[in-house]
Design a protein around this motif. Structure first.
Motif, short mmCIF file in Angstrom:
data_model
loop_
_atom_site.label_atom_id
_atom_site.label_comp_id
_atom_site.label_asym_id
_atom_site.label_seq_id
_atom_site.Cartn_x
_atom_site.Cartn_y
_atom_site.Cartn_z
N LEU A 120 41.46 41.32 39.69
CA LEU A 120 39.93 41.48 40.08
C LEU A 120 39.69 42.75 39.86
CD1 LEU A 120 37.41 40.39 40.94
CD2 LEU A 120 38.09 40.53 43.06
N ALA A 121 40.45 43.70 40.37
CA ALA A 121 40.60 45.06 40.15
C ALA A 121 40.05 45.57 38.85
CB ALA A 121 41.37 46.03 40.86
N GLY A 122 40.95 45.14 37.97
CA GLY A 122 40.74 45.39 36.41
C GLY A 122 39.62 44.80 36.00
N ALA A 123 39.04 43.63 36.25
CA ALA A 123 37.75 43.01 35.67
C ALA A 123 36.70 43.72 36.08
CB ALA A 123 37.50 41.87 36.30
N ILE A 124 36.82 44.21 37.44
CA ILE A 124 35.54 45.30 37.99
C ILE A 124 35.52 46.59 37.15
CG2 ILE A 124 34.52 46.68 39.75
CD1 ILE A 124 35.58 44.61 41.74
N LEU A 125 36.69 47.04 36.78
CA LEU A 125 36.75 48.28 35.98
C LEU A 125 36.42 47.96 34.63
CD1 LEU A 125 40.45 49.64 37.00
CD2 LEU A 125 38.15 50.71 37.51
N ASN A 126 36.80 47.03 34.14
CA ASN A 126 36.15 46.77 32.62
C ASN A 126 34.58 46.57 32.44
OD1 ASN A 126 38.70 46.54 31.50
ND2 ASN A 126 38.95 44.26 31.96
N THR A 127 34.01 46.22 33.68
CA THR A 127 32.62 46.00 33.78
C THR A 127 31.93 47.39 33.83
OG1 THR A 127 32.25 45.84 35.92
CG2 THR A 127 32.58 43.85 34.65
N ARG A 128 32.65 48.54 34.31
CA ARG A 128 32.41 49.80 34.22
C ARG A 128 32.68 50.61 32.99
NH1 ARG A 128 32.28 51.48 40.69
NH2 ARG A 128 31.59 49.45 41.59
N ASP A 129 33.17 49.86 32.15
CA ASP A 129 33.75 50.50 30.70
C ASP A 129 34.93 51.35 30.91
OD1 ASP A 129 31.91 49.14 29.16
OD2 ASP A 129 30.53 50.68 29.33
N ARG A 130 35.66 50.94 32.33
CA ARG A 130 36.83 51.68 32.50
C ARG A 130 38.15 50.65 31.96
NH1 ARG A 130 36.27 55.86 36.25
NH2 ARG A 130 34.08 56.72 36.16
N PHE A 131 38.63 50.93 30.92
CA PHE A 131 39.62 50.17 30.30
C PHE A 131 40.97 50.47 30.28
CE2 PHE A 131 35.75 49.34 27.81
CZ PHE A 131 35.46 48.16 28.19
N ALA A 132 41.31 51.89 30.70
CA ALA A 132 42.49 52.51 30.47
C ALA A 132 43.48 51.86 31.57
CB ALA A 132 42.49 53.91 30.60
#
Length: 534
Positions: A145-157
Motif C-alpha cells: 500500500l505504501a508503494g501504491a501511494i508512492l506511485n500515485t505521487r510519481d515516486r517509483f524508485a
C-alpha cells in the motif's frame, strides 16, 4: 513513448537489480533445500502469504485503490491526504487480523494446497513453515500500500528497489542454513531449529522491505495519523467496486489451487519434477516481465486513470499503445531466447549444493515452455489496466474466469494423460494456451471500451520485433549446438552458452531492430547511450 520510457527507466534499473538478486536468492535456497520433499514443503508454505495477499488485498491495490487515490488527490481539498490516512488505517487493521488468522489456520490452509498423497511428515513440515512465514502478510500488504501511494505521487524508485533488501536477507538465510549446524535437505532429518531459520528468516526479508517503503513514504510527505471515519470518504464506493476484484482474485486463486495440487501430485510420482520445478521455472519466467512490463504498467496506470477521468480517451489510447510496444520490444527477444537457452539458464543457477544436474535441466525444460507465454501474458496484464483505469472490475473478472477455465481444463488433461515426468511441462503449456486465448478476447473488449487500441500499428510493430529476434534465436541455437558437440550441459558449459548465445543474440537483436528502425528499440539504445555519455 519517450515519456513512458523516461518514467520507467528508474523502475527498470531497480527491478533489474531486484530480479537478479532474486535469481541469486532462488539459487541459494534451492541449493540449501533441493527440489525434493523439503523443497516442495517450503515452496508450498512460501506461496501461501502471496496467495492470501492477492486474494484479499493485492488485486484491489492494482485495480481499485490506485485509480481511487488519483481521483481523491484531484477531488479533495487536502489533495487526498485524509483519504490516504484512512486507507492506511484500514489496511493495518485488516492485514493484522488476516495474519493472525492465517497462523491459526495454517494447518487447514496447507491441507488445501498440498497433494493428497503427501506423507504426514511432509504436511507437518509445510504447516510449521507456513506458521512462521504467514505473519509476513501484514508487512507485505502495508509495504504494498505504501508503494501504491508512492506511485500515485510519481515516486517509483523505492517500490522497485526495496525488494533487493528482502532478497539479500533471504540469501543470508539460505547461506546460514547451508553452513550452520549441518542443516539437511532430508525432510526426515530437518530439525525445529532449521525450520525456524528458514521460516522466520524468510519473514524477516519482507519486514525489512516494508520498513524501507514506509521510510520512503514518510520522505515523500505522507504523515500517518489513524483515521477511522469512513463516511463520505469514497471508501464505500471502493468496497463496492472491489467486490468484483475479490471475485476475480478468488477465481484466479482457484486456478492456482488446481495447478498447485496437480504439480505437487506430479512431484510425488516423479520426485524432483513437481511443484518446486514449476515454481522455480515460473519465477525465472517472470524476470523479463518484472523488469520491463511491471515497470511500464506501474507508470502507465496512474496516467491512464487521469486521462480517463478527464475524458481524454485519445491520450489514453496513445498511452496504452506506447506501453505495449515498449514492453514487447524487450519481451519478444527475451521469450525467444528463453525457448532456446532455458536449460542453460537453470543449469547455471540450480546445479549447486543439494540440487542435481538433472533437476536443474528439468526446470529449464519447463522454462522453455513458459518462454512461449511471455508475450501473451504481458499483453494480457496490460489489457486489464485499460479496464481498471475506467474503474471497471467486472470485465477483468469475466476474463479471469475464462482464463482459469481454459488453464484448469488443459492442466487436468495434462495430469491424467501425460507420463509423470512430463506433467509439469504440460501445466506450463496449458498456462501458455490460456493466455494466448485470453489476450485475444481481452483485446477485443478493451478496444471496444476505449474506442480502438491501434491494433494494426501494434501488431505491425510486433511482427517487426519477431523478425528482428529470429537471428538472435538462431545465434543462441548455434551456440547451444556447438557447445553440446564437445561437452554435456554443466554449469561451466551453460555459462559459455549464455555468454556466447545470449550475449551475441542480444547484440544482434538490438542491431537488427535499430537497422529496421523499430522506434522503441532505438529509444532504448538512445537512453542507454545518453546515460553512458553522462
Amino acid at each position: 513513448m519517450s515519456r513512458v520510457l523516461r518514467a520507467s527507466a528508474v523502475m527498470m534499473a531497480g527491478t533489474m537489480v531486484s530480479r537478479l538478486t532474486g535469481f541469486l536468492r532462488t539459487a541459494v535456497i534451492a541449493a540449501a533445500i533441493g527440489t525434493w520433499a523439503l523443497g516442495d514443503a517450503y515452496n508450498a508454505a512460501y506461496q501461501i502469504p502471496y496467495i492470501l495477499f492477492d486474494l484479499l488485498i493485492g488485486g484491489v491495490l492494482s485495480s481499485v485503490i490506485v485509480p481511487m487515490i488519483v481521483r481523491a488527490q484531484k477531488r479533495d481539498a487536502d489533495a487526498g491526504k485524509a483519504f490516504e490516512q484512512r486507507l492506511m488505517t484500514l489496511a493495518i487493521l485488516i492485514l493484522s487480523v488476516i495474519a493472525v488468522l492465517g497462523v491459526l489456520l495454517a494447518g487447514p490452509i496447507m491441507q488445501l494446497y498440498t497433494a493428497d498423497n503427501w506423507t504426514p511428515r511432509k504436511v507437518e513440515i509445510a504447516t510449521t513453515l507456513a506458521m512462521l512465514i504467514l505473519p509476513q502478510i501484514a508487512f507485505f500488504g502495508i509495504g504494498a500500500l505504501a508503494g501504491a501511494i508512492l506511485n500515485t505521487r510519481d515516486r517509483f524508485a523505492a517500490p522497485m528497489w526495496a525488494p533487493v533488501l528482502n532478497n539479500i536477507v533471504v540469501i543470508g538465510v539460505g547461506i546460514a542454513y547451508i553452513v550452520i549446524g549441518g542443516a539437511s535437505a532430508n525432510i526426515e532429518e530437518v530439525t525445529d531449529r532449521d525450520l525456524v531459520l528458514l521460516g522466520l528468516g524468510t519473514t524477516a526479508g519482507i519486514v525489512a522491505q516494508a520498513i524501507i517503503l514506509i521510510i520512503a513514504l514518510h520522505r515523500a510527505g505522507f504523515r500517518f495519523r489513524p483515521r477511522f471515519g469512513l463516511r463520505d470518504t469514497g471508501l464505500g464506493e471502493a468496497a463496492k467496486t472491489a467486490s468484483w476484484t475479490f471475485v476475480y482474485v478468488g477465481i484466479t486463486q482457484l486456478g492456482f489451487l488446481v495447478t498447485t495440487k496437480l504439480a505437487t501430485g506430479a512431484g510425488e510420482q516423479a520426485p524432483g519434477m513437481g511443484n518446486s520445478a514449476y515454481a522455480y521455472a515460473f519465477q525465472l519466467f517472470q524476470l523479463p516481465y518484472g523488469i520491463i512490463a511491471v515497470s511500464v504498467i506501474t507508470a502507465m496506470l496512474p496516467r491512464m486513470s487521469r486521462y480517463v477521468a478527464d475524458g481524454e480517451f485519445g491520450s489514453a489510447r496513445e498511452e496504452f499503445g506506447s506501453a505495449v510496444r515498449l514492453i514487447s520490444s524487450v519481451i519478444v527477444p527475451a521469450g525467444m531466447l528463453l525457448m532456446v537457452l532455458g536449460p542453460a539458464v537453470t543449469t547455471l543457477i540450480f546445479s549447486w549444493g543439494r540440487m542435481t544436474g538433472g533437476n536443474a535441466l528439468y526446470i529449464g525444460n519447463v522454462l522453455q515452455v513458459f518462454g512461449l507465454a511471455l508475450v501473451p501474458f504481458s499483453i494480457f496484464q496490460l489489457l486489464l489496466r485499460v479496464f481498471y483505469s475506467f474503474g471497471d472490475t467486472r470485465t477483468p473478472t469475466i476474463l479471469g474466469g475464462l482464463n482459469v477455465l481454459i488453464n484448469a481444463a488443459l492442466s487436468l488433461v495434462a495430469y491424467f494423460m501425460l507420463p509423470p515426468r512430463y506433467i509439469v511441462i504440460g501445466l506450463a503449456f496449458s498456462f501458455m494456451i490460456a493466455y494466448v486465448l485470453g489476450s485475444g478476447v481481452a483485446w477485443a473488449l478493451a478496444s471496444r471500451k476505449v474506442g480502438g487500441l491501434g491494433g494494426r500499428d501494434v501488431f505491425s510493430g510486433l511482427s517487426q520485433m519477431y523478425t528482428a529476434a529470429i537471428p538472435a534465436a538462431l545465434i543462441a541455437l548455434l551456440a547451444l549446438w556447438l557447445t553440446r558437440q564437445f561437452a554435456d550441459i554443466t554449469a561451466l558449459t551453460s555459462a559459455i552458452m549464455l555468454a556466447a548465445g545470449g550475449g551475441f543474440g542480444v547484440v544482434l537483436y538490438l542491431a537488427t531492430a535499430h537497422r529496421m528502425r523499430i522506434p522503441e528499440v532505438s529509444s532504448i539504445i538512445g537512453l542507454v547511450a545518453g546515460r553512458v555519455r553522462r
